[in-house]
Design a protein around this motif. Structure first.
Motif, PDB file in Angstrom:
ATOM      1  N   ALA A   1      94.262  78.656 -27.244  1.00  0.00           N
ATOM      2  CA  ALA A   1      92.907  78.380 -27.734  1.00  0.00           C
ATOM      3  C   ALA A   1      91.866  79.146 -26.915  1.00  0.00           C
ATOM      4  N   LYS A   2      92.041  79.174 -25.598  1.00  0.00           N
ATOM      5  CA  LYS A   2      91.117  79.908 -24.730  1.00  0.00           C
ATOM      6  C   LYS A   2      91.171  81.407 -25.023  1.00  0.00           C
ATOM      7  N   LEU A   3      92.403  81.951 -25.129  1.00  0.00           N
ATOM      8  CA  LEU A   3      92.573  83.393 -25.305  1.00  0.00           C
ATOM      9  C   LEU A   3      91.992  83.889 -26.623  1.00  0.00           C
TER      10      LEU A   3
ATOM     11  N   ASP B   1      93.286  78.107 -15.389  1.00  0.00           N
ATOM     12  CA  ASP B   1      91.860  78.413 -15.497  1.00  0.00           C
ATOM     13  C   ASP B   1      91.481  79.592 -14.607  1.00  0.00           C
TER      14      ASP B   1
ATOM     15  N   LEU C   1      92.899  82.744 -16.296  1.00  0.00           N
ATOM     16  CA  LEU C   1      92.157  83.047 -17.515  1.00  0.00           C
ATOM     17  C   LEU C   1      90.768  83.582 -17.205  1.00  0.00           C
ATOM     18  N   SER C   2      90.161  83.076 -16.142  1.00  0.00           N
ATOM     19  CA  SER C   2      88.846  83.548 -15.741  1.00  0.00           C
ATOM     20  C   SER C   2      88.897  85.026 -15.337  1.00  0.00           C
TER      21      SER C   2
ATOM     22  N   LYS D   1      96.720  73.318 -14.446  1.00  0.00           N
ATOM     23  CA  LYS D   1      95.481  73.650 -15.164  1.00  0.00           C
ATOM     24  C   LYS D   1      94.568  74.491 -14.280  1.00  0.00           C
TER      25      LYS D   1
ATOM     26  N   TYR E   1      96.551  74.997 -25.003  1.00  0.00           N
ATOM     27  CA  TYR E   1      95.340  75.195 -24.207  1.00  0.00           C
ATOM     28  C   TYR E   1      95.082  76.680 -23.960  1.00  0.00           C
ATOM     29  N   MET E   2      96.117  77.392 -23.497  1.00  0.00           N
ATOM     30  CA  MET E   2      95.948  78.808 -23.182  1.00  0.00           C
ATOM     31  C   MET E   2      95.647  79.621 -24.441  1.00  0.00           C
TER      32      MET E   2
ATOM     33  N   ARG F   1      89.436  87.095 -18.547  1.00  0.00           N
ATOM     34  CA  ARG F   1      88.175  87.164 -19.311  1.00  0.00           C
ATOM     35  C   ARG F   1      87.232  88.199 -18.699  1.00  0.00           C
TER      36      ARG F   1
ATOM     37  N   GLY G   1      89.382  83.069 -27.965  1.00  0.00           N
ATOM     38  CA  GLY G   1      87.937  83.219 -27.862  1.00  0.00           C
ATOM     39  C   GLY G   1      87.482  84.328 -26.938  1.00  0.00           C
ATOM     40  N   PHE G   2      88.408  85.067 -26.330  1.00  0.00           N
ATOM     41  CA  PHE G   2      88.041  86.117 -25.385  1.00  0.00           C
ATOM     42  C   PHE G   2      87.568  87.379 -26.115  1.00  0.00           C
TER      43      PHE G   2
END
Length: 387
Positions: A315-317, A376, A379-380, A372, A312-313, A383, A319-320
């Motif tokens: 995949a998010k990272l 989140d 990660l926010s 989670k 999860y982390m 970002r 896209g930053f």
């Protein structure tokens, strides 16, 4: 005590070995910490991969408190139940035959390097004592483990170093060049944490294992940082399809209390005899009780959850904005950035996120129990800083 007073006392009385961030952490719950002024932070550092169950974990605290109610220290002249329980668990989960307990990862690696030389001496006599380490590795701060650290910047000021250590790139031709004819061991980190969170390639590790077996050279896996569930398996070497001859670990093993462990597999199980090595505090019963709680809870189900959080982390990272590459393995994450990593870490701190650096990369090693919601929120912030 307010932050300014803490900072003044630190400046006056402590050795000047740390460049600290301007924060004094005093408490928290799981991956949400609080400082002395009441400000909260999402923790993506876990005390450098140590607090794997985060802060204030109830089951972990209960195990520690129960042991404190019995006895806090037992000399190694005597037996101690928490020590043998932990050794049995580690051997049962890994296939190792014996364990030596120390206080830190550096000491565990020191033990491994000494054991490798003893093994070779008893089998081949003097002279076959060379250690091969990989470039960009980090193995500790003792003189021997500092020598085995393959980064020049750590070698300033402290020479002369322990003789008989060579460095190689993570390529078999270079390992063979560095080894020559008198090597007793090769030491590797499956994921090199301090130099940028770089995972070794599986073909290289597989070929290295084959070569070490063929030449009776011990393969030492340093799992000080990448072990104890950090990469999604109990130990990272499992994902490479190999078994080491000696494995070291520390950091997250006791969930926040000092402990190190050196595990001996079949070929090296009798490397040490009585008197060859020792430690006053090694195998401390309180630390061992904490580690029994940790290892007992790192079940296959729990590790699957770690793998899911890591996916999860990552995949998010990816896209930053400003992230050029995501490296490492599992919840041991490196970020190659377009910006300066130290400046990013400082900006994250201001906004309530704790992250680490590793040379020019950002390093993310959160508690394995991070929720989670906490992921989140952290990660926010990251970002926003990168944007």
């Amino acid at each position: 005590m307010d932050f300014q007073k803490i900072k003044e006392l630190d400046s006056e009385y402590l050795a000047k070995t740390y460049a600290r961030y301007p924060v004094a952490l005093v408490g928290g719950k799981n991956a949400t910490l609080a400082d002395s002024e009441g400000k909260e932070y999402i923790d993506f550092g876990a005390g450098i991969a140590v607090n794997i169950f985060g802060a204030n974990d109830e089951a972990w605290k209960a195990a520690v408190i129960e042991q404190l109610g019995k006895i806090q220290h037992v000399s190694n002249y005597y037996y101690a139940e928490p020590q043998v329980r932990l050794a049995e668990m580690l051997c049962g989960r890994t296939g190792a035959k014996r364990v030596f307990f120390s206080n830190s990862g550096g000491e565990a690696n020191e033990c491994a390097l000494k054991a490798a030389r003893k093994y070779s001496y008893m089998k081949y006599g003097e002279g076959r004592s060379r250690i091969v380490s990989l470039k960009d590795s980090f193995h500790g701060r003792t003189l021997f483990t500092l020598t085995a650290t393959g980064q020049d910047e750590f070698h300033r000021y402290f020479g002369p170093f322990v003789p008989g250590v060579s460095y190689a790139a993570p390529e078999m031709d270079d390992v063979i060049r560095a080894a020559g004819k008198n090597t007793c061991a090769v030491i590797i980190e499956c994921v090199q944490g301090e130099s940028g969170v770089n995972a070794l390639t599986k073909p290289f590790v597989s070929e290295l294992r084959r070569w070490c077996t063929e030449h009776d050279v011990l393969l030492i896996c340093d799992e000080v940082q990448c072990g104890n569930g950090r990469t999604g398996t109990l130990y990272a070497y499992e994902q490479y399809g190999i078994v080491p001859d000696i494995m070291t670990t520390a950091k997250g093993l006791a969930g926040g209390l000092p402990i190190g462990a050196c595990l001996f597999f079949e070929r090296a199980e009798n490397a040490f005899s009585a008197g060859d090595h020792g430690s006053t505090f090694g195998g401390n019963p309180v630390s061992c009780a904490a580690a029994v709680n940790v290892i007992g809870r790192l079940t296959n189900e729990f590790l699957l959850e770690v793998q899911g959080k890591a996916a999860y982390m990552r995949a998010k990272l990816k896209g930053f904005d400003g992230v050029k590459a995501v490296t490492g393995l599992g919840l041991m994450i490196g970020l190659e950035l377009e910006q300066n990593s130290k400046a990013v870490a400082a900006a994250c701190l201001e906004k309530g996120l704790l992250v680490l650096t590793a040379h020019e990369r950002l390093r993310i090693v959160p508690p394995l129990t991070i929720t989670k919601t906490e992921m989140d929120e952290g990660l926010s912030i990251l970002r926003e800083v990168l944007g």
